[in-house]
Design a protein around this motif. Structure first.
Motif, PDB file in Angstrom:
ATOM      1  N   ARG A 222      34.872 -10.488 -22.446  1.00  0.00           N
ATOM      2  CA  ARG A 222      35.355 -10.793 -23.602  1.00  0.00           C
ATOM      3  C   ARG A 222      35.325 -12.519 -23.337  1.00  0.00           C
ATOM      4  O   ARG A 222      36.053 -13.220 -24.323  1.00  0.00           O
ATOM      5  CB  ARG A 222      36.753 -10.453 -23.736  1.00  0.00           C
TER       6      ARG A 222
ATOM      7  N   ASN B  55      32.802 -15.216 -24.533  1.00  0.00           N
ATOM      8  CA  ASN B  55      31.623 -15.439 -25.180  1.00  0.00           C
ATOM      9  C   ASN B  55      30.999 -16.921 -24.833  1.00  0.00           C
ATOM     10  O   ASN B  55      31.661 -17.921 -25.162  1.00  0.00           O
ATOM     11  CB  ASN B  55      31.573 -15.400 -26.575  1.00  0.00           C
TER      12      ASN B  55
ATOM     13  N   LEU C  15      27.676  -9.640 -39.667  1.00  0.00           N
ATOM     14  CA  LEU C  15      27.233  -9.609 -38.526  1.00  0.00           C
ATOM     15  C   LEU C  15      27.227 -11.013 -38.125  1.00  0.00           C
ATOM     16  O   LEU C  15      26.955 -11.935 -38.987  1.00  0.00           O
ATOM     17  CB  LEU C  15      25.720  -8.983 -38.376  1.00  0.00           C
TER      18      LEU C  15
ATOM     19  N   TRP D  40      26.658  -9.748 -27.337  1.00  0.00           N
ATOM     20  CA  TRP D  40      27.121  -8.293 -27.917  1.00  0.00           C
ATOM     21  C   TRP D  40      27.959  -8.309 -29.261  1.00  0.00           C
ATOM     22  O   TRP D  40      27.803  -7.364 -29.985  1.00  0.00           O
ATOM     23  CB  TRP D  40      28.157  -7.780 -26.754  1.00  0.00           C
ATOM     24  N   PRO D  41      28.570  -9.425 -29.553  1.00  0.00           N
ATOM     25  CA  PRO D  41      29.364  -9.670 -30.954  1.00  0.00           C
ATOM     26  C   PRO D  41      28.070  -9.482 -32.065  1.00  0.00           C
ATOM     27  O   PRO D  41      28.652  -9.073 -33.108  1.00  0.00           O
ATOM     28  CB  PRO D  41      30.051 -10.865 -30.667  1.00  0.00           C
TER      29      PRO D  41
ATOM     30  N   ARG E 204      27.303  -5.777 -32.367  1.00  0.00           N
ATOM     31  CA  ARG E 204      28.415  -4.822 -32.023  1.00  0.00           C
ATOM     32  C   ARG E 204      28.686  -3.820 -33.339  1.00  0.00           C
ATOM     33  O   ARG E 204      28.969  -2.656 -33.088  1.00  0.00           O
ATOM     34  CB  ARG E 204      29.848  -5.662 -31.670  1.00  0.00           C
ATOM     35  N   ASP E 205      28.775  -4.436 -34.389  1.00  0.00           N
ATOM     36  CA  ASP E 205      28.900  -3.387 -35.736  1.00  0.00           C
ATOM     37  C   ASP E 205      27.647  -2.989 -36.275  1.00  0.00           C
ATOM     38  O   ASP E 205      27.758  -2.476 -37.394  1.00  0.00           O
ATOM     39  CB  ASP E 205      29.535  -4.438 -36.851  1.00  0.00           C
ATOM     40  N   ASP E 206      26.308  -3.178 -35.648  1.00  0.00           N
ATOM     41  CA  ASP E 206      25.105  -2.607 -36.105  1.00  0.00           C
ATOM     42  C   ASP E 206      25.149  -0.939 -35.641  1.00  0.00           C
ATOM     43  O   ASP E 206      25.941  -0.534 -34.865  1.00  0.00           O
ATOM     44  CB  ASP E 206      23.926  -3.350 -35.417  1.00  0.00           C
TER      45      ASP E 206
ATOM     46  N   PRO F  98      24.478   2.046 -33.447  1.00  0.00           N
ATOM     47  CA  PRO F  98      24.254   2.372 -32.003  1.00  0.00           C
ATOM     48  C   PRO F  98      22.861   2.381 -31.339  1.00  0.00           C
ATOM     49  O   PRO F  98      22.730   1.768 -30.413  1.00  0.00           O
ATOM     50  CB  PRO F  98      24.991   3.655 -31.790  1.00  0.00           C
TER      51      PRO F  98
ATOM     52  N   MET G 238      21.906  -1.357 -31.339  1.00  0.00           N
ATOM     53  CA  MET G 238      22.588  -2.171 -30.454  1.00  0.00           C
ATOM     54  C   MET G 238      22.041  -1.916 -28.877  1.00  0.00           C
ATOM     55  O   MET G 238      21.931  -2.645 -27.981  1.00  0.00           O
ATOM     56  CB  MET G 238      24.099  -1.633 -30.568  1.00  0.00           C
TER      57      MET G 238
ATOM     58  N   LEU H  58      19.967  -4.747 -26.380  1.00  0.00           N
ATOM     59  CA  LEU H  58      20.514  -5.210 -25.286  1.00  0.00           C
ATOM     60  C   LEU H  58      19.527  -4.676 -24.052  1.00  0.00           C
ATOM     61  O   LEU H  58      19.702  -5.525 -23.204  1.00  0.00           O
ATOM     62  CB  LEU H  58      21.990  -4.685 -25.249  1.00  0.00           C
TER      63      LEU H  58
END
Length: 295
Positions: A105, A107, A192, A246-247, A250-252, A254, A257, A261
């Motif tokens: 957590r 960034n 995003l 990641w942020p 994160r809302d994209d 799965p 995402m 990554l």
């Protein structure tokens, strides 16, 4: 004593008093008044002399500063990149330490960059890693063949060129691809997190700092130690990249995402393993079996 008829003595003129008595509304000017200045006379063209001496460029700069519309330098100009090298030493140290000690957590862009990316640290980190990789590879090859009679050491300067091509391509082309992908996903999705291109370059540059001490340790003739340092460096460098991006995804979806990554981690692994395999793998000696010739 001065005589009363001294011609150099100041005398009052009675005519001036009579004139003032006749016209009381007349304007008088005192010679002793130093604050009185003659009015500026306009020239024949209608412009004042003060306007001729003023710098029009200075007036334009003042107008831009007062209106808050100062023009930013072009992307292709030297002034645009100059601000990315204006950074204090302690800020560079904090960013290097932050890239080697990632925390959940946390960034890297929000904590260390604060919308103020730099190219000074990434440039020198990449340059140091290039020379450290090439020099360590030459030293490792020398130590592996030391003591052999038929071995003559020759420095391989081409390793510097190859290392520079690999490392600087990774530090610039991969961030360019990441920035383009995030920009494309921002047009597809809403809400995003978006990063600037220079911020992504800064993250990738500082994430390579952990490989500098790892490359130096690869000189030691212990294969298990080399692979242990590779694993540690990959975990630290990959964690910085994953926690940073990641942020943004994160809302994209799965699948998107996970794929994004995974590609970031895979490219990081290819860089470390590729450098270890190419620069520090000592080719085995070929044994030549003599053949009996019949005469």
């Amino acid at each position: 004593m001065a005589s009363k008829n001294d011609p150099f003595q100041f005398q009052e003129f009675d005519e001036a008093g009579d004139l003032l008595e006749a016209n009381r509304d007349a304007t008088t000017i005192s010679i002793d008044d130093e604050d009185v200045k003659p009015q500026k006379q306009s020239t024949a063209t209608g412009f004042s002399s003060e306007a001729d001496t003023e710098d029009p460029l200075a007036n334009d700069d003042q107008a831009e500063l007062l209106s808050g519309q100062k023009k930013s330098p072009s992307f292709w100009s030297f002034e645009y990149y100059q601000r990315f090298f204006d950074i204090e030493t302690h800020h560079v140290k904090e960013r290097i330490i932050g890239s080697m000690m990632p925390w959940p957590r946390k960034n890297f862009i929000n904590v260390y960059l604060r919308r103020n990316p730099d190219l000074y640290g990434p440039f020198w980190i990449c340059t140091t890693l290039v020379f450290a990789t090439a020099i360590s590879g030459n030293i490792s090859s020398f130590l592996a063949h030391k003591g052999k009679r038929d071995y003559k050491y020759t420095p391989e300067f081409r390793k510097v060129t190859i290392a520079a091509t690999i490392i600087f391509s990774y530090a610039w082309l991969v961030p360019l691809a990441v920035w383009g992908f995030l920009l494309w996903r921002n047009n597809k999705m809403v809400n995003l997190v978006s990063y600037a291109f220079m911020e992504i370059v800064c993250v990738y540059g500082y994430s390579l700092s952990i490989y500098i001490p790892a490359v130096v340790l690869w000189i030691l003739p212990f294969n298990w130690l080399s692979w242990c340092t590779i694993v540690v460096a990959l975990c630290l460098s990959g964690s910085v990249l994953v926690l940073t991006f990641w942020p943004a995804v994160r809302d994209d979806h799965p699948r998107v995402m996970i794929a994004f990554l995974s590609v970031i981690v895979l490219l990081n692994i290819l860089l470390a393993v590729g450098c270890k395999t190419y620069f520090f793998t000592i080719p085995g000696n070929k044994t030549v079996t003599p053949t009996n010739s019949t005469t």
